[in-house]
Scaffold this active site. Structure first.
Site, PDB file in Angstrom:
ATOM      1  N   CYS A 132       0.806  -1.227   0.000  1.00 28.93           N
ATOM      2  CA  CYS A 132       0.000   0.000   0.000  1.00 28.93           C
ATOM      3  C   CYS A 132       0.842   1.282   0.000  1.00 28.93           C
ATOM      4  CB  CYS A 132      -0.950   0.007   1.190  1.00 28.93           C
ATOM      5  SG  CYS A 132      -2.147  -1.319   1.076  1.00 28.93           S
ATOM      6  N   HIS A 162      -3.487   7.166   2.802  1.00 25.45           N
ATOM      7  CA  HIS A 162      -3.880   5.859   2.273  1.00 25.45           C
ATOM      8  C   HIS A 162      -5.262   5.510   2.840  1.00 25.45           C
ATOM      9  CE1 HIS A 162      -3.913   1.818   0.981  1.00 25.45           C
ATOM     10  NE2 HIS A 162      -3.731   1.299   2.180  1.00 25.45           N
ATOM     11  N   ASN A 214     -10.306   0.137  -0.294  1.00 17.75           N
ATOM     12  CA  ASN A 214      -8.845   0.185  -0.309  1.00 17.75           C
ATOM     13  C   ASN A 214      -8.346  -0.374  -1.640  1.00 17.75           C
ATOM     14  OD1 ASN A 214      -6.105  -0.145   0.073  1.00 17.75           O
ATOM     15  ND2 ASN A 214      -6.279  -1.217   2.024  1.00 17.75           N
TER      16      ASN A 214
HETATM   17  O1  UT7 Z   1      -3.989  -1.313   3.418  1.00 19.65           O
HETATM   18  C1  UT7 Z   1      -3.130  -2.239   3.973  1.00 19.65           C
HETATM   19  C2  UT7 Z   1      -3.092  -2.179   5.424  1.00 19.65           C
HETATM   20  N1  UT7 Z   1      -4.318  -2.692   5.958  1.00 19.65           N
HETATM   21  C3  UT7 Z   1      -4.914  -2.057   6.955  1.00 19.65           C
HETATM   22  O2  UT7 Z   1      -4.482  -1.008   7.344  1.00 19.65           O
HETATM   23  C4  UT7 Z   1      -6.103  -2.722   7.555  1.00 19.65           C
HETATM   24  C5  UT7 Z   1      -6.018  -2.627   9.059  1.00 19.65           C
HETATM   25  N2  UT7 Z   1      -7.047  -3.365   9.745  1.00 19.65           N
HETATM   26  C6  UT7 Z   1      -8.350  -3.003   9.753  1.00 19.65           C
HETATM   27  O3  UT7 Z   1      -8.746  -2.099   9.069  1.00 19.65           O
HETATM   28  C7  UT7 Z   1      -9.256  -3.711  10.699  1.00 19.65           C
HETATM   29  O4  UT7 Z   1      -8.513  -4.495  11.588  1.00 19.65           O
HETATM   30  C8  UT7 Z   1     -10.334  -4.606  10.021  1.00 19.65           C
HETATM   31  C9  UT7 Z   1     -11.336  -3.742   9.304  1.00 19.65           C
HETATM   32  C10 UT7 Z   1      -9.677  -5.590   9.066  1.00 19.65           C
HETATM   33  C11 UT7 Z   1     -11.075  -5.384  11.100  1.00 19.65           C
HETATM   34  O5  UT7 Z   1     -11.638  -4.488  12.045  1.00 19.65           O
HETATM   35  P1  UT7 Z   1     -11.377  -4.679  13.597  1.00 19.65           P
HETATM   36  O6  UT7 Z   1     -12.112  -3.614  14.286  1.00 19.65           O
HETATM   37  O7  UT7 Z   1      -9.906  -4.787  13.846  1.00 19.65           O
HETATM   38  O8  UT7 Z   1     -12.095  -6.051  13.864  1.00 19.65           O
HETATM   39  P2  UT7 Z   1     -11.502  -7.337  14.593  1.00 19.65           P
HETATM   40  O9  UT7 Z   1     -10.714  -8.154  13.647  1.00 19.65           O
HETATM   41  O10 UT7 Z   1     -10.901  -6.942  15.903  1.00 19.65           O
HETATM   42  O11 UT7 Z   1     -12.837  -8.091  14.920  1.00 19.65           O
HETATM   43  C12 UT7 Z   1     -13.824  -7.561  15.849  1.00 19.65           C
HETATM   44  C13 UT7 Z   1     -15.041  -8.449  15.802  1.00 19.65           C
HETATM   45  C14 UT7 Z   1     -14.706  -9.934  15.944  1.00 19.65           C
HETATM   46  O12 UT7 Z   1     -15.784 -10.570  16.616  1.00 19.65           O
HETATM   47  P3  UT7 Z   1     -15.689 -10.912  18.178  1.00 19.65           P
HETATM   48  O13 UT7 Z   1     -14.497 -11.796  18.308  1.00 19.65           O
HETATM   49  O14 UT7 Z   1     -15.517  -9.582  18.872  1.00 19.65           O
HETATM   50  O15 UT7 Z   1     -16.999 -11.566  18.450  1.00 19.65           O
HETATM   51  C15 UT7 Z   1     -14.670 -10.407  14.519  1.00 19.65           C
HETATM   52  O16 UT7 Z   1     -14.918 -11.794  14.406  1.00 19.65           O
HETATM   53  O17 UT7 Z   1     -15.702  -8.319  14.547  1.00 19.65           O
HETATM   54  C16 UT7 Z   1     -15.759  -9.592  13.896  1.00 19.65           C
HETATM   55  N3  UT7 Z   1     -15.578  -9.356  12.461  1.00 19.65           N
HETATM   56  C17 UT7 Z   1     -16.580  -9.098  11.626  1.00 19.65           C
HETATM   57  N4  UT7 Z   1     -17.900  -8.996  11.813  1.00 19.65           N
HETATM   58  C18 UT7 Z   1     -18.648  -8.705  10.739  1.00 19.65           C
HETATM   59  C19 UT7 Z   1     -14.393  -9.330  11.774  1.00 19.65           C
HETATM   60  N5  UT7 Z   1     -14.640  -9.048  10.486  1.00 19.65           N
HETATM   61  C20 UT7 Z   1     -15.971  -8.899  10.360  1.00 19.65           C
HETATM   62  C21 UT7 Z   1     -16.822  -8.599   9.277  1.00 19.65           C
HETATM   63  N6  UT7 Z   1     -18.151  -8.512   9.511  1.00 19.65           N
HETATM   64  N7  UT7 Z   1     -16.359  -8.395   8.048  1.00 19.65           N
END
Ligand code: UT7
Length: 331
Positions: A116, A256, A286
């Protein structure tokens, strides 16, 4: 003679027509429109659906449009730097393919892979060629057909990425406008958290790697998020400090577009209000190497000669950085 700097003198972009909305994704994986919007800021992304089209096919209309806008021919291009993680082929480079398709007969070129942060790294690289005095017209392209490496059964990644591409023309400037400073970084320990497991020399493609879905993007989102927030904010604040720029001096942040919460954290650290931040993640998602030039393309008409602009990115590698430039023209 005044010092030569490298200025962006034209911008263009291309996004495919087809849309993939949050509602569409609700039917594909266990997610909701509300979750995606509140956790990432994304509503929809554009997808290059035709399986016969590749990243260079987005670059052709973008770069042809760029040349037309600037009133120059492809034969005048000296160099093409193509930042992408989804090249048409492993080799030859997409820069070669693009040069052939647009008729850039006098150019040399190569691809640059920094996930990225690729467009930032390519912009800095292109600027050095112009500053050397040897090259006058450098096209820097950034874009990806992310849909070609996304697993649409993996909700951790498929909700974030979209397809799109942007490009800029760099030319010499003697008024002190253009790229002024940069802070660029890599930290290879980050490779464990965002990568493609197979397809390279470490694990060439086999039936087993395909069956294990190892040619898709793998991301430990939480860890990447943590590093992205501090990485992008740190370099953006540092580049302001070392150029004695206050928040009032900065006209625009071009961040970004990975997650709206990362963008907000960076802007907050810089002391910038939302009105000074280019945000198009809601409608493009993205696009990896495409995010920064697509922002410049969408905001081009609002940019004024002399504007202080900070571009900032974070991505796989880890790679990250910030570039400070002075905008060189009024549209
Ligand atoms: O461009 C390259 C670099 N990439 C980035 O900068 C991306 C950085 N990361 C992110 O943007 C975020 O971490 C994500 C958008 C990928 C995920 O968001 P998050 O707030 O970090 O979610 P998480 O992985 O901590 O998950 C929180 C909860 C979990 O459920 P529990 O364990 O709290 O019950 C996940 O299972 O949300 C759940 N979850 C979802 N729920 C609905 C994870 N993905 C999803 C989804 N839809 N797509």
């Amino acid at each position: 003679m005044n010092k030569i700097t490298a200025a962006i003198t034209c911008v263009n972009g291309y996004v495919p027509e087809d849309l993939l909305t949050n509602k569409d994704l609700e039917k594909m994986v266990d997610t909701t429109d509300e979750w995606i919007l509140t956790r990432t800021g994304i509503r929809e992304r554009h997808i290059l659906k035709d399986p016969n089209l590749a990243t260079s096919d987005m670059a052709v209309p973008a770069v042809n449009g760029l040349l037309q806008k600037r009133g120059i021919t492809a034969e005048e291009i000296d160099l093409i730097i193509f930042a992408t993680v989804t090249p048409d082929l492993i080799f030859p480079s997409s820069a070669c393919i693009l040069a052939d398709k647009i008729g850039a007969k006098n150019a040399f070129g190569y691809d640059l892979a920094a996930a990225c942060s690729g467009f930032l790294f390519a912009l800095e690289t292109g600027a050095k060629f112009v500053e050397s005095g040897r090259y006058q017209k450098v096209v820097v392209v950034g874009g990806d057909k992310m849909s070609s490496i996304i697993d649409y059964t993996d909700r951790n990644t498929c909700i974030i990425f979209g397809d799109g591409l942007g490009c800029v023309l760099l030319e010499p400037n003697e008024e002190g406008l253009g790229v002024i400073d940069s802070i660029l970084k890599v930290d290879g320990h980050g490779r464990h958290f965002l990568h493609q497991k197979a397809g390279g020399s470490l694990k060439p493609p086999t039936r087993a790697t395909v069956d294990a879905r190892e040619h898709y993007v793998y991301q430990d989102g939480k860890t990447v998020f943590k590093y992205a927030v501090s990485g992008m904010a740190d370099v953006s604040a540092q580049i302001m400090e070392r150029n004695s720029l206050t928040a009032d001096d900065v006209a625009w942040l071009v961040p970004h577009q990975a997650n709206l919460r990362i963008i907000d954290a960076t802007a907050e650290r810089m002391g910038l209000p939302r009105e000074k931040v280019m945000i198009n993640i809601d409608h493009f998602g993205n696009t990896t190497n495409g995010t920064l030039p697509l922002c410049l393309w969408e905001w081009e008409k609002q940019l004024k000669k002399g504007d202080n602009i900070i571009l900032s990115a974070f991505g796989g590698g880890f790679t990250w950085g910030a570039i400070y430039l002075k905008w060189a023209y009024n549209s």
